[in-house]
Design a protein around this motif. Structure first.
Motif, PDB file in Angstrom:
ATOM      1  N   MET A   1       0.849  -1.193   0.000  1.00  0.00           N
ATOM      2  CA  MET A   1       0.000   0.000   0.000  1.00  0.00           C
ATOM      3  C   MET A   1       0.886   1.245   0.000  1.00  0.00           C
ATOM      4  SD  MET A   1      -3.032   0.857   2.694  1.00  0.00           S
ATOM      5  CE  MET A   1      -4.064   2.300   2.517  1.00  0.00           C
ATOM      6  N   GLU A   2       0.869   1.973  -1.121  1.00  0.00           N
ATOM      7  CA  GLU A   2       1.740   3.133  -1.267  1.00  0.00           C
ATOM      8  C   GLU A   2       1.413   4.225  -0.254  1.00  0.00           C
ATOM      9  OE1 GLU A   2       4.472   3.690  -3.214  1.00  0.00           O
ATOM     10  OE2 GLU A   2       4.289   1.551  -3.562  1.00  0.00           O
ATOM     11  N   LEU A   3       0.147   4.344   0.131  1.00  0.00           N
ATOM     12  CA  LEU A   3      -0.231   5.379   1.086  1.00  0.00           C
ATOM     13  C   LEU A   3       0.572   5.257   2.374  1.00  0.00           C
ATOM     14  CD1 LEU A   3      -2.000   7.734   2.050  1.00  0.00           C
ATOM     15  CD2 LEU A   3      -3.713   6.045   2.754  1.00  0.00           C
ATOM     16  N   LEU A   4       0.760   4.036   2.871  1.00  0.00           N
ATOM     17  CA  LEU A   4       1.499   3.847   4.117  1.00  0.00           C
ATOM     18  C   LEU A   4       2.955   4.276   3.964  1.00  0.00           C
ATOM     19  CD1 LEU A   4       0.066   0.430   5.363  1.00  0.00           C
ATOM     20  CD2 LEU A   4      -0.655   2.745   5.968  1.00  0.00           C
TER      21      LEU A   4
ATOM     22  N   ALA B   1       1.806  14.113   0.528  1.00  0.00           N
ATOM     23  CA  ALA B   1       2.691  12.962   0.746  1.00  0.00           C
ATOM     24  C   ALA B   1       2.844  12.151  -0.529  1.00  0.00           C
ATOM     25  CB  ALA B   1       2.143  12.094   1.874  1.00  0.00           C
ATOM     26  N   GLU B   2       1.757  11.967  -1.267  1.00  0.00           N
ATOM     27  CA  GLU B   2       1.824  11.194  -2.511  1.00  0.00           C
ATOM     28  C   GLU B   2       2.697  11.892  -3.546  1.00  0.00           C
ATOM     29  OE1 GLU B   2      -1.156   9.716  -6.074  1.00  0.00           O
ATOM     30  OE2 GLU B   2      -1.870   9.669  -3.996  1.00  0.00           O
ATOM     31  N   LEU B   3       2.630  13.229  -3.588  1.00  0.00           N
ATOM     32  CA  LEU B   3       3.396  13.997  -4.570  1.00  0.00           C
ATOM     33  C   LEU B   3       4.802  14.339  -4.075  1.00  0.00           C
ATOM     34  CD1 LEU B   3       0.565  16.456  -5.670  1.00  0.00           C
ATOM     35  CD2 LEU B   3       1.528  14.580  -7.030  1.00  0.00           C
TER      36      LEU B   3
END
Length: 199
Positions: free
Chosen positions: A1-4, A137-139
Motif C-alpha cells: 500500500m503506497e499510502l502507508l 505525501a503522494e506527490l
C-alpha cells in the motif's frame, strides 16, 4: 500500500527551502484533492485561501508565532470555516445536487429541511486538511499543519470577517531543507494494539 509508505515519508516540516517552488501542475492536483474531500452532508461549508504573495506572508508571520514556515514555504493554505451555516448555503447545495444528479428539486426539499434542522456549527476544515496532507505525501511535497497562529489577526489581515469566514487551521507547503533537524527524528505514534480496540 503506497499510502502507508507515503505517510511514513512525510513529517511536519519545520524548515522549507524558499528557492524551490511547487509547480502549478502539482498545485492543481492539491486543489482537486481538497475539492474531493468529504464533508458533513456534502455541504463543504469552508473556503481555502492559497497565499502565494510574499508581502502577505510577511504580514502573517508575526501573528503565526513568528514561524519561518509561513514565509519560506511555496504556498500557505488557510482553511476557513463559514461563521454561519446559512439557509441560503443549504438551499444552494440542494439546488446544485438536483442539477448535477438530474433530480426533481421538490423531491429534495425535505432533505434540505432535515439538514437545516440538524446542522450545528461545525468546522469541516480538518477533513479537507487531511486530504491536502495525504495528497502532498503522494506527490512528495512537504507540509506542516499549524494551529499556532492568531485567527482574529488572520481574519483582519485577509479581510475574512467581511466574507463571513474564520481562519481555522493553516498549512504551509513546499520542499524541505535538508538541514531541518526534525527530518531525522523518528515518528512517535501510539502502538497499534493501544490505539485500536476491535469490539
Amino acid at each position: 500500500m503506497e499510502l502507508l509508505k507515503n505517510l511514513q515519508w512525510c513529517y511536519a516540516t519545520k524548515k522549507f527551502n524558499p528557492s524551490k517552488k511547487v509547480s502549478k501542475n502539482d498545485l492543481d492536483k492539491l486543489k482537486k484533492a481538497i475539492q474531493l474531500s468529504v464533508s458533513s452532508y456534502g455541504l463543504q461549508l469552508y473556503k481555502t485561501l492559497i497565499i502565494e504573495n510574499q508581502d502577505i506572508k510577511n504580514k502573517l508571520r508575526p501573528v503565526s508565532w513568528n514561524q519561518n514556515q509561513i514565509t519560506d514555504a511555496s504556498y500557505l493554505f488557510v482553511f476557513c470555516n463559514y461563521t454561519e451555516a446559512t439557509h441560503e448555503a443549504i438551499d444552494n447545495f440542494i439546488k446544485q445536487t438536483a442539477e448535477i444528479r438530474n433530480l426533481d428539486l421538490e423531491r429534495l426539499s425535505g432533505y434540505g429541511d432535515f439538514i437545516k434542522s440538524k446542522l450545528a456549527e461545525k468546522s469541516q476544515t480538518y477533513l479537507a486538511l487531511g486530504n491536502l496532507l495525504n495528497a502532498c505525501a503522494e506527490l512528495k511535497i512537504d507540509a506542516c499543519p499549524i494551529e499556532g497562529f492568531e485567527p482574529k489577526a488572520y481574519n483582519q489581515i485577509l479581510g475574512l470577517d467581511k466574507q463571513g469566514l474564520n481562519a481555522s487551521v493553516i498549512a504551509p507547503i513546499g520542499y524541505r531543507k535538508y538541514d531541518d533537524n526534525t527530518i531525522k527524528q523518528l515518528k512517535v505514534r501510539k502502538p497499534i494494539e493501544i490505539l485500536f480496540d476491535i469490539i
